[in-house]
Design a protein around this motif. Structure first.
Motif, PDB file in Angstrom:
ATOM      1  N   ASP A   1       0.708  -1.339  -0.269  1.00 44.18           N
ATOM      2  CA  ASP A   1       0.069   0.315   0.152  1.00 44.18           C
ATOM      3  C   ASP A   1       0.214   0.999   0.224  1.00 44.18           C
ATOM      4  OD1 ASP A   1       1.145  -0.589   2.487  1.00 44.18           O
ATOM      5  OD2 ASP A   1      -1.237  -0.624   3.587  1.00 44.18           O
TER       6      ASP A   1
ATOM      7  N   ALA B   1       2.836   1.412  -5.132  1.00 47.99           N
ATOM      8  CA  ALA B   1       2.667   0.127  -4.545  1.00 47.99           C
ATOM      9  C   ALA B   1       1.700  -0.917  -5.544  1.00 47.99           C
ATOM     10  CB  ALA B   1       1.123   1.262  -3.534  1.00 47.99           C
TER      11      ALA B   1
ATOM     12  N   VAL C   1      -1.421  -2.125  -5.067  1.00 50.98           N
ATOM     13  CA  VAL C   1      -2.523  -1.281  -4.955  1.00 50.98           C
ATOM     14  C   VAL C   1      -2.623  -0.153  -6.083  1.00 50.98           C
ATOM     15  CG1 VAL C   1      -3.468  -1.718  -2.513  1.00 50.98           C
ATOM     16  CG2 VAL C   1      -2.261   0.283  -3.007  1.00 50.98           C
TER      17      VAL C   1
END
Ligand code: HEC
Length: 135
Positions: free
Chosen positions: A71, A78, A80
């Motif tokens: 994250d 990241a 995500v």
């Protein structure tokens, strides 16, 4: 008598054109069916939960986490954010599998990812299936 020959001639012609019509109909249905099969192949099957779990495991054993976090951006983006940029699809699994194996820069900035030619493509694909399952 002549009339009867003429009539049966017309009848035969009708039968023949009916036959030809039936042939075209059959051809049309076959083409339609082929199209459906093609679409199914392109969509592909969804990765199983086992594949995704294995992808996560493989990432923790490789060098990925020295540059990536789930994250937070470190050296690389990241995971995500990668998942937000690329929807889970066979095309994106293939694209990113190639990118991880060859390394390179340009998608997120000037910093390059190191290549990973030693990891089997099937394993890299599972890693990507895991990354793109993160939201
Ligand atoms: C040396 C640091 C480093 C390592 C090790 C590393 N990465 Fe990366 N990764 C990066 C950088 C930097 C980028 C951004 C590249 C770019 O901008 O094109 C990136 C991008 C990515 C992307 C997105 C690619 C794109 O084109 O959008 C994925 C997916 C990815 N890495 C997965 C992995 C996986 C899986 C591993 C482990 C096998 C790994 N990375 C190891 C630095 C690294």
């Amino acid at each position: 008598m002549k009339k009867a020959v003429l009539l049966s001639g017309i009848f035969m012609a009708m039968l023949l054109s009916n036959y030809a019509f039936a042939q075209t109909q059959t051809k049309k249905t076959t083409t339609a069916r082929k199209k459906v099969t093609k679409t199914t192949t392109v969509t592909g099957k969804k990765p199983s939960a086992a594949d995704i779990a294995q992808g996560k495991e493989l990432i923790s054993k490789a060098d990925c986490l020295s540059c990536h976090k789930v994250d937070v951006k470190v050296v690389g983006p990241a995971y995500v954010d990668v998942a937000k940029k690329y929807p889970a699809s066979e095309a994106n699994y293939a694209l990113l599998t190639k990118k991880v194996i060859n390394g390179g820069s340009g998608s997120w900035g000037p910093v390059a990812m190191s290549p990973h030619p030693a990891i089997p493509p099937a394993d890299v694909k599972k890693m990507i299936e895991y990354i793109l399952s993160l939201k």
